[in-house]
Motif scaffolding. Sequence first.
Motif, PDB file in Angstrom:
ATOM      1  N   GLY A 211     -22.283 -25.323 -12.943  1.00  0.00           N
ATOM      2  CA  GLY A 211     -21.360 -24.655 -13.834  1.00  0.00           C
ATOM      3  C   GLY A 211     -20.010 -24.496 -13.157  1.00  0.00           C
ATOM      4  N   TRP A 254     -18.220 -26.610 -23.901  1.00  0.00           N
ATOM      5  CA  TRP A 254     -19.396 -26.210 -23.127  1.00  0.00           C
ATOM      6  C   TRP A 254     -20.634 -26.143 -24.013  1.00  0.00           C
ATOM      7  CZ3 TRP A 254     -20.131 -25.926 -18.009  1.00  0.00           C
ATOM      8  CH2 TRP A 254     -19.005 -25.950 -17.186  1.00  0.00           C
ATOM      9  N   LEU A 292     -20.261 -18.780 -18.991  1.00  0.00           N
ATOM     10  CA  LEU A 292     -21.547 -19.435 -19.252  1.00  0.00           C
ATOM     11  C   LEU A 292     -22.364 -18.654 -20.276  1.00  0.00           C
ATOM     12  CD1 LEU A 292     -22.551 -20.572 -15.659  1.00  0.00           C
ATOM     13  CD2 LEU A 292     -22.032 -22.061 -17.601  1.00  0.00           C
TER      14      LEU A 292
END
Length: 303
Positions: A211, A254, A292
Motif C-alpha cells: 500500500g 484504489w 486504505l
Amino acid sequence: MEPSITTVALLTDALAHRSLDDVAAWCTERGIGGLEIGVGGYSAAPHLEELPVELPVVAFNASGNVLHPDPAVAAEHDADLRRALTLAADHGVPRVVAMSGCPGAGRWPVFAGGAWLPDMEGLWERQWTRSIAPYWRELSAWAHAEAPGVDICLELHPGTSIYNAASFALLTEVTGDNVKVNLDPSHFWWQGIDPVATVRALDGRIGFVHGKDTLVHADRVALHGVLDFRWPADADTMPWHFCAVGRGRPLEEWRELFAALGAAGYAGPVSIEHEDPTLDPEAGIEASLEGLRAALAADRVGG
C-alpha cells in the motif's frame, strides 16, 4: 465479489527507531493486523534479532540486488534472501518480498530499461542469458526444496531487471510457481502503467500487495519527464514522489485496483510501505491507513 484484502499490515522498517514489541503495540492500537519485517538486502533489518513477536508476521522482506556486479554485494544479498526464505519456512511465514536484481559492470548495476540507442541494443537479452535466467532458475528450485510453501514475491521496480508484466512473464518460463509478484502500484503510476491492467496480465501470480501511492506533478513532468537523473530528495521540486495512500491517486482508482485483485484471486494482506517525504513515519503510516480503510470500505460497498 469477495474482498481481495484480508488485513492491513505494515513494513516495519519505517519504525526502525522503535523496538519490535513497541511497533506491534503501536500497530495493534490502530488496528493494523500484521507485520512485514525487513531481514536483509537493502533493509538494515532493525527488528531481525527481536523475533518472534506477538502480532502475526505476514512477510519477511529481503529486497536487494542479488545480481549486483560487485561479487561481494551480490553474495551478501543472495545470502540474505536465502536466509529469509529458510527463516520464513521455520516461522510459518508464507512469503518473502524480494527484487529480481540488476547486473552491470564494475561497481555499477546497469538498468537495461530500453534500447534507445544502437549501443544499448541487445543489452537486456545479454543480461537475461548470462545472469537473470540462470540465477532465478536455480534460486526457485533451491527455495522449492529448502523453503517449501514459501512464495518469493518480486517487487516489479524500475532499476531491477524484472520491472513490469512482460519481463515477469518471461521470468515465469524459467522459475516454478513459488516466484510471484509483490504488487506495488506506486511504481506503475509514475511510469504511466495501469496497475489494474497489470493485475489482469499477471494471471494469478500475485502473492502480496504493498500500500503505497505516488503523487505526479503534471507541471513538473511537462518540463522534466518522469525520468530524473537526480537522487530523490526535495519533494518541492521532484516530478513525482511517493506519498501516503489516497494523497496521489483518487479513492476510485484504489477501489478499482482492489476489485481487480479480488477478480484475479488474490486474498491476502496489503502492507503499508511508508516513503512519503512530506510526512514523518507515524503520520505517514496513519495517513495511509486512513486511505486504505476508505478504499476498502468503498470496495466492499461496490462489490
